[in-house]
Every structure is written in structure tokens, then in C-alpha cells.
Design a protein around this motif. Structure first.
Motif, mmCIF file in Angstrom:
data_model
loop_
_atom_site.group_PDB
_atom_site.id
_atom_site.type_symbol
_atom_site.label_atom_id
_atom_site.label_comp_id
_atom_site.label_asym_id
_atom_site.label_seq_id
_atom_site.Cartn_x
_atom_site.Cartn_y
_atom_site.Cartn_z
ATOM 1 N N ALA A 37 0.675 -1.089 0.426
ATOM 2 C CA ALA A 37 -0.039 -0.155 0.221
ATOM 3 C C ALA A 37 0.791 1.451 -0.153
ATOM 4 C CB ALA A 37 -0.853 -0.339 1.120
ATOM 5 N N PHE A 38 -0.111 2.597 -0.417
ATOM 6 C CA PHE A 38 0.809 3.373 -0.584
ATOM 7 C C PHE A 38 0.344 4.655 1.134
ATOM 8 C CE2 PHE A 38 1.557 7.801 -2.462
ATOM 9 C CZ PHE A 38 2.441 8.025 -2.518
ATOM 10 N N PHE A 39 1.273 5.115 1.133
ATOM 11 C CA PHE A 39 0.796 6.478 1.711
ATOM 12 C C PHE A 39 1.123 7.416 1.683
ATOM 13 C CE2 PHE A 39 0.591 8.689 5.831
ATOM 14 C CZ PHE A 39 -0.158 7.997 6.638
ATOM 15 N N LYS A 40 0.847 8.968 1.732
ATOM 16 C CA LYS A 40 1.056 10.411 2.227
ATOM 17 C C LYS A 40 0.569 10.696 2.300
ATOM 18 C CE LYS A 40 2.712 13.146 -1.271
ATOM 19 N NZ LYS A 40 3.463 14.090 -1.715
ATOM 20 N N ASP A 41 0.675 11.720 3.592
ATOM 21 C CA ASP A 41 0.120 13.019 4.217
ATOM 22 C C ASP A 41 1.343 14.176 3.515
ATOM 23 O OD1 ASP A 41 2.224 12.500 6.143
ATOM 24 O OD2 ASP A 41 0.975 11.609 7.514
ATOM 25 N N PRO A 42 0.919 15.597 4.941
ATOM 26 C CA PRO A 42 1.728 16.219 4.518
ATOM 27 C C PRO A 42 3.780 16.124 4.725
ATOM 28 C CG PRO A 42 0.181 16.793 5.476
ATOM 29 C CD PRO A 42 -0.183 15.620 5.353
ATOM 30 N N CYS A 99 -6.972 19.755 17.806
ATOM 31 C CA CYS A 99 -8.288 19.274 16.481
ATOM 32 C C CYS A 99 -6.975 19.401 15.461
ATOM 33 C CB CYS A 99 -9.493 19.614 16.351
ATOM 34 S SG CYS A 99 -10.543 18.574 15.592
ATOM 35 N N ILE A 100 -6.778 18.581 14.661
ATOM 36 C CA ILE A 100 -6.936 18.545 13.351
ATOM 37 C C ILE A 100 -7.656 18.222 12.054
ATOM 38 C CG2 ILE A 100 -5.060 18.255 11.706
ATOM 39 C CD1 ILE A 100 -3.217 18.158 13.505
ATOM 40 N N ARG A 101 -8.101 18.730 11.457
ATOM 41 C CA ARG A 101 -9.228 18.298 10.382
ATOM 42 C C ARG A 101 -8.696 17.919 8.978
ATOM 43 N NH1 ARG A 101 -11.532 22.394 14.163
ATOM 44 N NH2 ARG A 101 -13.952 21.048 14.791
ATOM 45 N N GLY A 102 -8.725 16.579 8.721
ATOM 46 C CA GLY A 102 -8.660 16.082 7.397
ATOM 47 C C GLY A 102 -9.038 16.002 6.752
ATOM 48 N N ALA A 103 -8.941 15.136 5.524
ATOM 49 C CA ALA A 103 -9.740 14.140 4.809
ATOM 50 C C ALA A 103 -8.492 13.545 4.200
ATOM 51 C CB ALA A 103 -10.686 14.800 3.736
ATOM 52 N N THR A 104 -9.102 11.866 4.082
ATOM 53 C CA THR A 104 -8.267 11.369 3.462
ATOM 54 C C THR A 104 -9.389 10.438 2.164
ATOM 55 O OG1 THR A 104 -7.647 11.107 5.716
ATOM 56 C CG2 THR A 104 -7.397 8.393 3.684
ATOM 57 N N HIS A 105 -7.933 10.167 0.902
ATOM 58 C CA HIS A 105 -8.988 9.804 0.414
ATOM 59 C C HIS A 105 -8.078 8.196 -0.378
ATOM 60 C CE1 HIS A 105 -8.371 8.452 -4.357
ATOM 61 N NE2 HIS A 105 -9.781 7.552 -4.067
ATOM 62 N N VAL A 106 -8.897 6.916 0.153
ATOM 63 C CA VAL A 106 -8.575 5.713 -0.195
ATOM 64 C C VAL A 106 -8.987 4.845 -1.128
ATOM 65 C CG1 VAL A 106 -7.883 4.840 2.736
ATOM 66 C CG2 VAL A 106 -10.361 4.349 1.182
ATOM 67 N N ARG A 107 -7.987 4.536 -1.247
ATOM 68 C CA ARG A 107 -7.836 3.558 -2.897
ATOM 69 C C ARG A 107 -8.280 1.663 -2.858
ATOM 70 N NH1 ARG A 107 -4.886 4.269 -7.741
ATOM 71 N NH2 ARG A 107 -6.263 5.915 -7.421
ATOM 72 N N TRP A 121 -4.327 17.548 4.625
ATOM 73 C CA TRP A 121 -5.107 18.236 5.835
ATOM 74 C C TRP A 121 -3.744 19.604 5.553
ATOM 75 C CZ3 TRP A 121 -1.481 18.590 9.934
ATOM 76 C CH2 TRP A 121 -0.577 18.200 9.931
ATOM 77 N N ASP A 122 -4.110 20.802 6.008
ATOM 78 C CA ASP A 122 -3.637 22.353 5.986
ATOM 79 C C ASP A 122 -2.475 22.174 7.290
ATOM 80 O OD1 ASP A 122 -2.342 24.581 5.660
ATOM 81 O OD2 ASP A 122 -3.859 25.100 5.360
ATOM 82 N N ALA A 123 -0.974 21.725 7.289
ATOM 83 C CA ALA A 123 0.102 21.468 8.553
ATOM 84 C C ALA A 123 -0.183 23.235 8.927
ATOM 85 C CB ALA A 123 0.954 20.909 7.397
ATOM 86 N N ALA A 124 0.345 24.071 7.833
ATOM 87 C CA ALA A 124 0.482 25.674 8.955
ATOM 88 C C ALA A 124 -0.754 25.600 9.616
ATOM 89 C CB ALA A 124 0.167 26.844 7.982
ATOM 90 N N GLU A 125 -2.421 25.878 9.378
ATOM 91 C CA GLU A 125 -3.220 26.228 9.682
ATOM 92 C C GLU A 125 -3.229 24.775 11.085
ATOM 93 O OE1 GLU A 125 -8.135 27.419 9.717
ATOM 94 O OE2 GLU A 125 -7.072 27.038 7.643
#
Length: 147
Positions: A37-42, A99-107, A121-125
Motif C-alpha cells: 500500500a502507498f501512504f502519503k500525508d503532509p 484538533c486537526i481537521r482533514g480528509a483521506t482518500h483511499v482506494r 490537511w493544512d499543516a500550517a493552519e
């Protein structure tokens, strides 16, 4: 025309995995993710369940009481989109819950395992602005950009 397999159970497994994630349960990742599996985040870009599990285990070292609350999930064919709140307490600085709000795309692959996981998700904000010194600088830069 062949109809795509129903991935509702696979998506429910992913949602449950994140809702109940602990340091110990991170080792179950191979039951949810495919071996390559491939995983990517900021901050990370890795391939394979060992590397993905390492990222989740590291999260428990970096922060206290981390947990995900999946707020929405949508499934279409072999792909899903989840929105979530990641709640945690910093080990240093403020002990207030963050709290960090984000989204995930999975296949999902043919076996119903996650073969692609991409977090947005926006690491800066969502993170940097919450740190004492860096946060003040980030807020100052944000205000200057609006002027």
C-alpha cells in the motif's frame, strides 16, 4: 458490463480501524492495508504496511491521547473519501486538547484492502499555528498576506 464489488464492509473496517486506533492495534494494519500500500500525508510518503504502521506508532510517541473521529465517509466503487477530526494533546507546550481537521482518500484493491491512502490537511493552519513561537509567526504571516 461487470459491476464493481461492494466495498462497504472494507470501508467500515477502515472507519473502525481509525476510530479504535491504539499503539497496539497499529500492528493490525496488514488486515486493512495491502502489503505494498502507498501512504502519503503532509510529512510522509511511504510504501508497505511496515512503514505505514511505523508512522502510526510514531504518532503515539509524538503526542498524548491521539484519536480519530471520522465525521463523514463516502464510497464510490473502489474508492472512498473520509473526513475526520484528529484529537490529541501535545506532550510539551499546551496540554489543551488540539484538533486537526482533514480528509483521506483511499482506494481498495481486488481483495478489499487499502492500496492507496492519501491524507489532506493544512499543516500550517492545523498544526504550526498551535505551536507557541512558530504559531505566532504563522499568524503574523497570515495577517500580512491578507493586507
Amino acid at each position: 458490463m461487470t459491476q464493481a464489488p461492494d466495498r462497504s464492509d472494507a470501508l467500515a473496517g477502515v472507519v473502525d480501524f481509525f476510530a479504535t486506533l491504539t499503539l497496539e492495534s497499529a500492528s493490525r494494519i496488514a488486515t486493512i492495508y495491502s502489503a505494498d500500500a502507498f501512504f502519503k500525508d503532509p510529512f510522509n510518503e511511504v510504501r508497505g504496511t511496515d512503514e505505514i504502521a511505523r508512522i502510526f506508532r510514531h504518532m503515539f510517541v509524538q503526542v498524548d491521547a491521539p484519536h480519530f473521529v471520522v465525521t463523514t465517509h463516502v464510497l464510490q466503487g473502489d474508492q472512498a473519501f473520509l473526513t475526520w477530526d484528529f484529537l490529541f494533546r501535545m506532550k510539551r507546550f499546551s496540554r489543551e486538547e488540539q484538533c486537526i481537521r482533514g480528509a483521506t482518500h483511499v482506494r481498495f484493491d481486488a481483495d478489499g484492502r487499502v492500496c492507496l491512502h492519501r491524507d489532506y490537511w493544512d499543516a500550517a493552519e492545523e498544526l504550526y499555528e498551535k505551536l507557541p513561537v512558530l504559531g505566532g509567526l504563522m499568524r503574523l504571516l497570515k495577517r500580512a498576506g491578507r493586507s
